[in-house]
Design an enzyme around this catalytic site. Structure first.
Site, mmCIF file in Angstrom:
data_model
loop_
_atom_site.group_PDB
_atom_site.id
_atom_site.type_symbol
_atom_site.label_atom_id
_atom_site.label_comp_id
_atom_site.label_asym_id
_atom_site.label_seq_id
_atom_site.Cartn_x
_atom_site.Cartn_y
_atom_site.Cartn_z
ATOM 1 N N GLY A 9 -6.994 42.151 -48.718
ATOM 2 C CA GLY A 9 -8.310 42.767 -48.744
ATOM 3 C C GLY A 9 -8.186 44.240 -48.352
ATOM 4 N N ASP A 71 2.323 41.096 -45.171
ATOM 5 C CA ASP A 71 1.924 41.106 -43.765
ATOM 6 C C ASP A 71 2.770 42.167 -43.081
ATOM 7 O OD1 ASP A 71 -0.010 39.722 -41.969
ATOM 8 O OD2 ASP A 71 1.777 39.631 -40.711
#
Ligand code: ITT
Length: 197
Positions: A9, A71
């Site tokens: 996002g 990540d």
């Protein structure tokens, strides 16, 4: 043309990913592009690897297509590697980065030279339609600066000094991508996928 969904996002990551792998035969689409922004992703892993896999798998379970996830975060040695996997959530998800950055500078006010060492880490996870999972990791070593500098990049870039003598927020996007944790992890992933795609 191979479509790859990027389970993020974060628009800044998305932009960098598109700049790092510039290929006419690969189309990177975001969760927003796919109308998947509202999917709940529970990032409860303890490592970058675990969280990257959680993000990619959550979306791959819904779409059945190739999904990658990023990540990443900043490890500051003087702070026992904080904020680490909590980099986005550090001091609250909605806290402006100038507040987070200046807080880190303040916590390091007594740290000198090598005591200011830090690294950016990025793990890219890829889930293939057959459920196969691949991960790659990229890091960039550097130091925390004494003040925020630069307007490019995002997040902790204004306080992060790689060995270039300026912050990653002062580098052009091309120069950042050339040496960054994300550039390294994603290029390594691309090499692994080249034979498979
Ligand atoms: P997604 O999970 O939706 O991908 P996110 O921003 O929450 O987006 P992470 O959990 O991986 O992503 O947190 C990464 C955080 O680490 C990011 O929000 C920044 O604060 C920091 N970070 C990662 N890469 C960075 C970079 O290249 N420059 C500056 N800060 C970075």
């Amino acid at each position: 043309m191979t479509k790859i969904i990027v389970a993020t996002g974060n628009e800044n990551k998305m932009k960098e990913i598109r700049q790092i792998i510039k290929r006419d035969d690969i189309q990177f689409v975001s969760l927003k592009d796919e109308g998947l922004s509202d999917v709940e992703i529970v990032e409860d892993g303890d490592t970058f690897e675990e969280n990257a896999i959680i993000k990619a798998k959550t979306i791959a379970d819904i779409t059945g297509t190739i999904v990658i996830a990023d990540d990443s975060g900043l490890e500051v040695d003087y702070l026992d590697k904080a904020p680490g996997v909590y980099s986005a959530r550090y001091m609250g998800e909605d806290t402006p980065y100038t507040v987070k950055n200046n807080h880190i500078i303040e916590l390091l006010k007594d740290a000198r030279g090598g005591e200011r060492s830090a690294r950016f880490v990025c793990v890219i996870a890829c889930v293939m339609p057959d459920g196969n999972v691949i991960t790659t990791r990229g890091t960039i070593e550097g130091q925390i600066g004494y003040e925020e500098k630069g307007e490019n990049g995002f997040g902790y870039d204004p306080i992060y000094l790689p060995e270039k003598g300026c912050t990653t927020a002062e580098l052009s996007p091309e120069d950042k991508n050339e040496i960054s944790h994300r550039g390294r992890a994603l290029t390594a992933m691309y090499k692994k996928l080249e034979g498979v795609l």
